[in-house]
Design an enzyme around this catalytic site. Sequence first.
Site, PDB file in Angstrom:
ATOM      1  CB  VAL A  13      -0.963  -0.001   1.215  1.00 24.57           C
ATOM      2  CG1 VAL A  13      -1.622   1.357   1.382  1.00 24.57           C
ATOM      3  CG2 VAL A  13      -2.024  -1.068   1.003  1.00 24.57           C
ATOM      4  NE  ARG A  39       8.222  -4.936   1.308  1.00 23.80           N
ATOM      5  CZ  ARG A  39       7.009  -5.271   1.714  1.00 23.80           C
ATOM      6  NH1 ARG A  39       6.577  -4.916   2.889  1.00 23.80           N
ATOM      7  NH2 ARG A  39       6.234  -5.990   0.944  1.00 23.80           N
ATOM      8  CG  ASN A  91       3.113  -5.317   8.668  1.00 24.03           C
ATOM      9  OD1 ASN A  91       3.701  -4.260   8.856  1.00 24.03           O
ATOM     10  ND2 ASN A  91       3.595  -6.480   9.044  1.00 24.03           N
ATOM     11  N   PRO A  93      -1.570  -7.524  10.614  1.00 27.82           N
ATOM     12  CG  PRO A  93       0.276  -8.844  11.170  1.00 27.82           C
ATOM     13  CD  PRO A  93      -0.149  -7.424  11.004  1.00 27.82           C
ATOM     14  CD  GLU A 161      -5.538   3.158  -1.229  1.00 27.88           C
ATOM     15  OE1 GLU A 161      -5.215   4.302  -0.894  1.00 27.88           O
ATOM     16  OE2 GLU A 161      -6.263   2.934  -2.225  1.00 27.88           O
ATOM     17  CE  LYS A 220      -9.582  -1.602   3.342  1.00 30.83           C
ATOM     18  NZ  LYS A 220      -9.489  -1.775   1.901  1.00 30.83           N
ATOM     19  CB  SER A 269     -12.243 -18.312  -7.482  1.00 29.55           C
ATOM     20  OG  SER A 269     -12.398 -17.924  -6.133  1.00 29.55           O
ATOM     21  CB  CYS A 276      -6.992  -7.291   3.082  1.00 28.37           C
ATOM     22  SG  CYS A 276      -5.466  -6.350   3.269  1.00 28.37           S
ATOM     23  CE  LYS A 279      -5.041  -7.227   7.138  1.00 26.45           C
ATOM     24  NZ  LYS A 279      -5.623  -5.926   7.456  1.00 26.45           N
TER      25      LYS A 279
HETATM   26  P1  NAD Z   1       3.054  -4.812   3.879  1.00 25.10           P
HETATM   27  O1  NAD Z   1       3.388  -5.869   4.858  1.00 25.10           O
HETATM   28  O2  NAD Z   1       3.299  -5.036   2.425  1.00 25.10           O
HETATM   29  O3  NAD Z   1       3.844  -3.459   4.269  1.00 25.10           O
HETATM   30  C1  NAD Z   1       3.935  -2.961   5.567  1.00 25.10           C
HETATM   31  C2  NAD Z   1       5.362  -2.422   5.785  1.00 25.10           C
HETATM   32  O4  NAD Z   1       5.400  -1.725   7.024  1.00 25.10           O
HETATM   33  C3  NAD Z   1       6.441  -3.509   5.876  1.00 25.10           C
HETATM   34  O5  NAD Z   1       7.408  -3.297   4.864  1.00 25.10           O
HETATM   35  C4  NAD Z   1       7.024  -3.345   7.285  1.00 25.10           C
HETATM   36  O6  NAD Z   1       8.420  -3.568   7.337  1.00 25.10           O
HETATM   37  C5  NAD Z   1       6.713  -1.893   7.582  1.00 25.10           C
HETATM   38  N1  NAD Z   1       6.651  -1.568   9.004  1.00 25.10           N
HETATM   39  C6  NAD Z   1       5.936  -2.166   9.984  1.00 25.10           C
HETATM   40  N2  NAD Z   1       6.097  -1.542  11.151  1.00 25.10           N
HETATM   41  C7  NAD Z   1       6.959  -0.508  10.929  1.00 25.10           C
HETATM   42  C8  NAD Z   1       7.507   0.513  11.755  1.00 25.10           C
HETATM   43  N3  NAD Z   1       7.172   0.600  13.039  1.00 25.10           N
HETATM   44  N4  NAD Z   1       8.368   1.381  11.188  1.00 25.10           N
HETATM   45  C9  NAD Z   1       8.691   1.295   9.901  1.00 25.10           C
HETATM   46  N5  NAD Z   1       8.173   0.361   9.039  1.00 25.10           N
HETATM   47  C10 NAD Z   1       7.322  -0.535   9.558  1.00 25.10           C
HETATM   48  O7  NAD Z   1       1.537  -4.446   4.140  1.00 25.10           O
HETATM   49  P2  NAD Z   1       0.496  -3.824   3.082  1.00 25.10           P
HETATM   50  O8  NAD Z   1      -0.058  -4.878   2.213  1.00 25.10           O
HETATM   51  O9  NAD Z   1       1.102  -2.611   2.464  1.00 25.10           O
HETATM   52  O10 NAD Z   1      -0.685  -3.382   4.057  1.00 25.10           O
HETATM   53  C11 NAD Z   1      -0.558  -2.261   4.910  1.00 25.10           C
HETATM   54  C12 NAD Z   1      -1.927  -1.925   5.472  1.00 25.10           C
HETATM   55  O11 NAD Z   1      -2.800  -1.544   4.411  1.00 25.10           O
HETATM   56  C13 NAD Z   1      -2.625  -3.079   6.189  1.00 25.10           C
HETATM   57  O12 NAD Z   1      -3.343  -2.556   7.289  1.00 25.10           O
HETATM   58  C14 NAD Z   1      -3.598  -3.611   5.147  1.00 25.10           C
HETATM   59  O13 NAD Z   1      -4.730  -4.191   5.750  1.00 25.10           O
HETATM   60  C15 NAD Z   1      -3.984  -2.343   4.418  1.00 25.10           C
HETATM   61  N6  NAD Z   1      -4.408  -2.545   3.024  1.00 25.10           N
HETATM   62  C16 NAD Z   1      -3.725  -3.397   2.206  1.00 25.10           C
HETATM   63  C17 NAD Z   1      -4.098  -3.524   0.868  1.00 25.10           C
HETATM   64  C18 NAD Z   1      -3.383  -4.456  -0.067  1.00 25.10           C
HETATM   65  O14 NAD Z   1      -3.855  -4.627  -1.176  1.00 25.10           O
HETATM   66  N7  NAD Z   1      -2.271  -5.066   0.307  1.00 25.10           N
HETATM   67  C19 NAD Z   1      -5.146  -2.752   0.366  1.00 25.10           C
HETATM   68  C20 NAD Z   1      -5.804  -1.879   1.220  1.00 25.10           C
HETATM   69  C21 NAD Z   1      -5.423  -1.773   2.545  1.00 25.10           C
HETATM   70  C1  UGA Z   2      -9.191  -6.401  -1.862  1.00 25.77           C
HETATM   71  C2  UGA Z   2     -10.249  -5.360  -2.225  1.00 25.77           C
HETATM   72  O1  UGA Z   2     -10.730  -5.618  -3.536  1.00 25.77           O
HETATM   73  C3  UGA Z   2      -9.665  -3.955  -2.163  1.00 25.77           C
HETATM   74  O2  UGA Z   2     -10.684  -3.001  -2.404  1.00 25.77           O
HETATM   75  C4  UGA Z   2      -9.067  -3.727  -0.778  1.00 25.77           C
HETATM   76  O3  UGA Z   2      -8.469  -2.451  -0.703  1.00 25.77           O
HETATM   77  C5  UGA Z   2      -8.031  -4.796  -0.490  1.00 25.77           C
HETATM   78  O4  UGA Z   2      -8.662  -6.102  -0.587  1.00 25.77           O
HETATM   79  C6  UGA Z   2      -7.458  -4.713   0.873  1.00 25.77           C
HETATM   80  O5  UGA Z   2      -8.029  -4.126   1.769  1.00 25.77           O
HETATM   81  O6  UGA Z   2      -6.409  -5.324   0.988  1.00 25.77           O
HETATM   82  P1  UGA Z   2      -7.177  -7.586  -3.130  1.00 25.77           P
HETATM   83  O7  UGA Z   2      -7.251  -8.549  -2.000  1.00 25.77           O
HETATM   84  O8  UGA Z   2      -5.868  -6.988  -3.463  1.00 25.77           O
HETATM   85  O9  UGA Z   2      -8.162  -6.347  -2.843  1.00 25.77           O
HETATM   86  O10 UGA Z   2      -7.726  -8.257  -4.457  1.00 25.77           O
HETATM   87  P2  UGA Z   2      -9.203  -8.661  -4.949  1.00 25.77           P
HETATM   88  O11 UGA Z   2      -9.314  -8.314  -6.368  1.00 25.77           O
HETATM   89  O12 UGA Z   2     -10.257  -8.144  -4.052  1.00 25.77           O
HETATM   90  O13 UGA Z   2      -9.151 -10.248  -4.837  1.00 25.77           O
HETATM   91  C7  UGA Z   2      -9.150 -10.910  -3.579  1.00 25.77           C
HETATM   92  C8  UGA Z   2      -9.328 -12.386  -3.791  1.00 25.77           C
HETATM   93  O14 UGA Z   2     -10.642 -12.682  -4.236  1.00 25.77           O
HETATM   94  C9  UGA Z   2      -8.397 -12.967  -4.865  1.00 25.77           C
HETATM   95  O15 UGA Z   2      -7.920 -14.222  -4.453  1.00 25.77           O
HETATM   96  C10 UGA Z   2      -9.299 -13.086  -6.075  1.00 25.77           C
HETATM   97  O16 UGA Z   2      -8.872 -14.063  -6.970  1.00 25.77           O
HETATM   98  C11 UGA Z   2     -10.610 -13.463  -5.415  1.00 25.77           C
HETATM   99  N1  UGA Z   2     -11.793 -13.125  -6.225  1.00 25.77           N
HETATM  100  C12 UGA Z   2     -12.051 -11.847  -6.564  1.00 25.77           C
HETATM  101  C13 UGA Z   2     -12.653 -14.148  -6.606  1.00 25.77           C
HETATM  102  O17 UGA Z   2     -12.437 -15.321  -6.294  1.00 25.77           O
HETATM  103  N2  UGA Z   2     -13.769 -13.823  -7.338  1.00 25.77           N
HETATM  104  C14 UGA Z   2     -14.064 -12.551  -7.694  1.00 25.77           C
HETATM  105  O18 UGA Z   2     -15.099 -12.335  -8.354  1.00 25.77           O
HETATM  106  C15 UGA Z   2     -13.180 -11.539  -7.297  1.00 25.77           C
END
Ligand code: NAD
Ligand code: UGA
Length: 462
Positions: A13, A39, A91, A93, A161, A220, A269, A276, A279
Site C-alpha cells: 500500500v 525493502r 501491516n 496482520p 485504502e 473499510k 473460484s 486482507c 484478516k
Molecule cells: P506490507 O506488509 O506489504 O507493508 C507494511 C510495511 O510496514 C512492511 O514493509 C514493514 O516492514 C513496515 N513496518 C511495519 N512496522 C513498521 C515501523 N514501526 N516502522 C517502519 N516500518 C514498519 O503491508 P500492506 O499490504 O502494504 O498493508 C498495509 C496496510 O494496508 C494493512 O493494514 C492492510 O490491511 C492495508 N491494506 C492493504 C491492501 C493491499 O492490497 N495489500 C489494500 C488496502 C489496505
Molecule cells: C481487496 C479489495 O478488492 C480492495 O478493495 C481492498 O483495498 C483490499 O482487498 C485490501 O483491503 O487489501 P485484493 O485482495 O488486493 O483487494 O484483491 P481482490 O481483487 O479483491 O481479490 C481478492 C481475492 O478474491 C483474490 O484471491 C481473487 O482471486 C478473489 N476473487 C475476486 C474471486 O475469487 N472472485 C471474484 O469475483 C473476485
Amino acid sequence: MIKNICCIGAGYVGGPTMTVMAYKCPEIKITVVDMNAKRIADWNSDDFSKIPVFEPGLADLVKEVRGKNLFFSTEVDKAIDEADMIFMSVNTPTKEYGKGAGMAADLKYIELCARQIARVSKNNKIVVEKSTLPVRTAEAIRSILDNTGNHVKFQILSNPEFLAEGTAINDLLNADRVLIGGLQTEEGKAAIEELTAIYAHWIPRERIIQTNVWSSELSKLTANAFLAQRISSINSLSALCEKTEADVTEVAKAIGADSRIGNKFLTASVGFGGSCFQKDLLNLVYICHSLGLEEVAEYWNQVIKMNNYQKHRFADNIITTLYNTVSAKKIAFLGWAFKKNTNDTRETPAMYVADYLLEDLANIEVYDPKVTENQMYSDINHLNSRDNEVNHKQLKMVSDPYQACKDAHAVVILTEWDEFKELDWKKIHDNMMKPAFVFDGRNILKRQDMEALGFNYHGIGR
Ligand code: NAD
Ligand code: UGA
C-alpha cells in the site's frame, strides 16, 4: 498547506499509494520509510524490475518521480521530524498470540509507529491512518500521541485504502471514492480539508467522502466484508451447480445483469486469498463478539467458513477424481500468487490446496510468472504441516509451465494469469500422463476446447 509527507511502511500500500501521490503532487516532498532495510534498498534499486512490489504500471511511475519528489529511506525519525503529515501504512496482520489470537488485528506495528511519532515530533502534525484498523483505533492512537509527546498537537485522520493488488495504479488514479474521516471539531475539519486538497489534485471532489473518524474506520472493514461475501455467495452456489448441472458462470451472468446486484465480484473460484479479506473479516467478527453481538459475528463468520470449505472442496475433488489417491503422482500447479498481476502470495488458496495434496503424498511442480521459489517455501512452511525437508522433496518450483506439466497426471490452475490461456495446450496434453486432467480453479479455460484436446476437464461450478 502540506509540503512534506512521510509515509511509514513501504509495502503493497505505502509504495504504490505514495508513488501516485508524488506523481500527482509534484510540489510535495514525500518520503516513504520502512524498518526493513532490504525493502528500502529494493525500492531504490537502479534496476526497476527489482522494486519489491510487482504491479502493472508501477515501475514506470517510480522511474518518473523517484529522486525528484519521492524518496525511499530507512531514516524513520528524520522523515517523521520533517513531515507536516504522516501516513501510517504498516501491516496489521491477524494476531498470532495471546488475547484475540487468530481473530483480532495485531496492532503492535501501529502502536510502535504512534510511539515513534510521539517521541520524535517537535511541531504540529496530521497523522493519517492508512492501514486498515479496527473501529475506534484512532482513540488509542490519540491517547499515545497526547500522553507521550512533546506537547505537540496532533490531528488524527482515517483515510483507508481501497486499492486492489494487480490493478493498484489504475485504482489509485481513478478511485471510485476516497474516504477521509476525522474528528468533527474545527481543527479536525481543517485537517480533513488539508488531506482533501491533496487528493483533489486528481480525484474529483464529489468522489472524496468526508465522515467522522469512526465511520471511516468501520467502512473499510465492512467494504472488504461485503466484497468477500459476494465471493463466498457465488462459491456456495458453485457447489450447488456441480450437483445440478447448472453452470455457475451462466448463473453469475444472469443474476449480475440485475443492476441492483451488479456484475462485478461474481467470479466463482477456488476461494479468495490475499492479505486482507480473511484478516479483516476475522477482525470484524472479533469486534462483534467483543461487543456482545453474537448473531452479527456469526453472520460474517460464515463468509470465512464458506471460503475454507471451497478451498478444501476443490482440493478434495482433485483427489477423488484422480481415483482417490495422488500419492507419488505428479501434479502441476499453474500459479501460486493469490490473483493475477501480483507477486503477493499472502493467504493464497494455492498453498492450502498444495498442503492438502502434499498430505496425500502428491509431488507438486509449480510455475508462477512472478513468485519466487523462496516465497513458495516460506508460505508452505508457515502452515507448519510437515518438515521443511519433506516440503522441499514433494514441492518444487520450475521456471517453465511446460516443464511443470510434463508427465503430470493433472494440471491445476490456481491463478488466472492471462498467459495460461495462451499456452500450447495440445503440447501440454501430449506430454502428460493419460488420462490427462485439468482442474481449473479460476474458470479461465473453455471446457469444449479442453475436451476436444482430450482433457478430462473440471471447472468450478460447471
Ligand atoms: P506490507 O506488509 O506489504 O507493508 C507494511 C510495511 O510496514 C512492511 O514493509 C514493514 O516492514 C513496515 N513496518 C511495519 N512496522 C513498521 C515501523 N514501526 N516502522 C517502519 N516500518 C514498519 O503491508 P500492506 O499490504 O502494504 O498493508 C498495509 C496496510 O494496508 C494493512 O493494514 C492492510 O490491511 C492495508 N491494506 C492493504 C491492501 C493491499 O492490497 N495489500 C489494500 C488496502 C489496505
Ligand atoms: C481487496 C479489495 O478488492 C480492495 O478493495 C481492498 O483495498 C483490499 O482487498 C485490501 O483491503 O487489501 P485484493 O485482495 O488486493 O483487494 O484483491 P481482490 O481483487 O479483491 O481479490 C481478492 C481475492 O478474491 C483474490 O484471491 C481473487 O482471486 C478473489 N476473487 C475476486 C474471486 O475469487 N472472485 C471474484 O469475483 C473476485
